[in-house]
Design a protein around this motif. Structure first.
Motif, short mmCIF file in Angstrom:
data_model
loop_
_atom_site.label_atom_id
_atom_site.label_comp_id
_atom_site.label_asym_id
_atom_site.label_seq_id
_atom_site.Cartn_x
_atom_site.Cartn_y
_atom_site.Cartn_z
N LYS A 53 -4.35 -4.82 5.88
CA LYS A 53 -3.60 -3.75 5.22
C LYS A 53 -3.87 -2.39 5.87
O LYS A 53 -3.41 -1.35 5.38
CB LYS A 53 -3.95 -3.70 3.73
CG LYS A 53 -3.49 -4.92 2.95
CD LYS A 53 -3.87 -4.86 1.47
CE LYS A 53 -2.95 -3.94 0.70
NZ LYS A 53 -3.20 -4.01 -0.76
N VAL B 53 2.38 -7.93 6.23
CA VAL B 53 1.04 -8.14 5.70
C VAL B 53 0.94 -9.48 4.99
O VAL B 53 -0.03 -10.22 5.14
CB VAL B 53 0.65 -6.99 4.74
CG1 VAL B 53 -0.69 -7.28 4.06
CG2 VAL B 53 0.57 -5.67 5.50
N SER C 164 0.86 -1.18 0.00
CA SER C 164 0.00 0.00 0.00
C SER C 164 0.89 1.23 0.00
O SER C 164 2.08 1.15 0.36
CB SER C 164 -0.91 0.04 1.24
OG SER C 164 -2.05 -0.77 1.07
N GLU D 241 5.98 -4.91 4.11
CA GLU D 241 5.13 -5.69 3.21
C GLU D 241 5.04 -7.14 3.68
O GLU D 241 3.97 -7.76 3.63
CB GLU D 241 5.69 -5.62 1.79
CG GLU D 241 4.82 -6.31 0.77
CD GLU D 241 5.44 -6.33 -0.62
OE1 GLU D 241 4.87 -7.00 -1.50
OE2 GLU D 241 6.49 -5.69 -0.82
#
Length: 358
Positions: free
Chosen positions: A95, A322, A15, A319
């Protein structure tokens, strides 16, 4: 939301808020500002029937389609929670794009996402609107500026519930006033290792701030990650809330850096061993639990920040946090994973990420 848009959101663990290089990014993962707003003439979301909930969603969609909003924002997509599978809804939570609350009575709820996922607007959560901006590093001022632009644009069309005496009216009295919650996500392994994090966070709580875990209220501080946010909104302006949180955050950053400095001076060998062992386990393990993965990723991130580990970036490790969560793994495993297979897939994803450098 378009097929391409929702597919990209679900298939990528990245994101916009994970981008590296944000201010104070060695310790501060992200900054978030969100405001709560309600529409005049409608009951709060938990009291809405399906028809009234649809009216709220429709009213917000009309406001988002207005020129006042389109001139302020990049492309926005509206997703009804009922259009998503349980796994897809949970991925949005993992997220940090929506709150767990949006999963309850989801047929009445929706979320609006900007294409880079920095902006999200939750519809019919605890309040009719939760406008959120999430940015990398310490960027509370910028996050508030973006949220304020959207809020002003929506208010050109929507009639908010507002009291001259109390400010913006909200479902929970603690949000009444500005309706603002500002927060930062901090990575504090140094303070944990020197056994000072409890004292620091207790002091912060006495100053009117709330400390929560990775996914907000009632969750654990996995991977040495802590969310710090303002507790009171009434009687304080938005800028006062931002200034106060910036001040307290600055003090915690200084204390974390002092803890890391002391560890490097007094326990460097032990520190290098701890970081190296965790890096080795992540690179070569064939089974790993969610809790252990978060702990090891935290160790390696600290090693990267202290320049004890080369070839990785903080963005890649964020990252990974997640990618190794249950919903993302369930999607990768086509929802057919028992706990053992989930631990095996988690280890495989980590190995691939670290050994290929991607």
């Amino acid at each position: 939301m378009s097929t391409v848009g929702i597919k990209e959101t679900m298939n990528s663990a990245k994101s916009g808020w994970m981008a590296g290089g944000g201010p104070e990014g060695d310790i501060l993962i992200s900054s978030r500002v969100r405001v709560a707003r309600n529409l005049k003439g409608y009951a709060y979301p938990h009291l809405l029937d399906q028809e009234k909930a649809e009216q709220v969603i429709h009213a917000v969609q009309l406001a988002l389609d207005s020129q006042a909003i389109k001139s302020r924002l990049d492309e926005l997509e509206t997703i009804r929670m009922s259009e998503l599978s349980p796994v897809e809804r949970q991925i949005l939570v993992e997220k940090h794009l929506i709150s767990p609350n949006l999963l309850e009575e989801y047929s009445k709820k929706a979320v609006v996402l900007q294409d880079d996922e920095v902006i999200s607007i939750m519809i019919n959560e605890e309040d009719h609107l939760r406008i959120q901006c999430l940015l990398p590093g310490l960027q509370l001022e910028k996050a508030w500026a973006l949220v304020n632009q959207i809020d002003d644009g929506l208010e050109n069309t929507l009639d908010y519930a507002f009291s001259e005496k109390f400010g913006y009216l909200t479902a929970c009295p603690t949000n009444t006033g500005t309706g603002m919650r500002a927060s930062v996500m901090l990575h504090l392994p140094g303070l944990v290792l020197v056994d000072q994090v409890g004292a620091v966070l207790t002091t912060v709580s006495k100053l009117g701030f709330t400390v929560r875990g990775l996914y907000g209220e009632g969750t654990e501080a996995l991977g040495n990650l802590f969310q710090l946010s303002n507790q009171v909104t009434m009687g304080h302006s938005e800028q006062e809330i931002i200034n106060s949180l910036n001040s307290v955050t600055g003090q915690i950053l200084a204390q974390e850096r002092e803890a890391r400095k002391a560890l490097m001076q007094q326990r460097k060998d032990q520190l290098e061993d701890k970081m190296g062992r965790s890096y080795g386990i992540l690179k070569y393990a064939h089974m790993i639990s969610s809790e252990e993965a978060m702990r090891r990723i935290s160790d390696v991130r600290m090693g990267v920040d202290l320049q004890l580990i080369d070839g990785l970036t903080a963005e890649q490790l964020t990252e990974l946090m997640v990618m190794t969560r249950p919903a993302y793994l369930a999607k990768e495993g086509n929802n057919k994973l028992d706990p053992l297979r989930r631990d095996i897939l988690r280890a495989e994803i980590i190995r691939n990420k670290l050994n290929k450098g991607g």
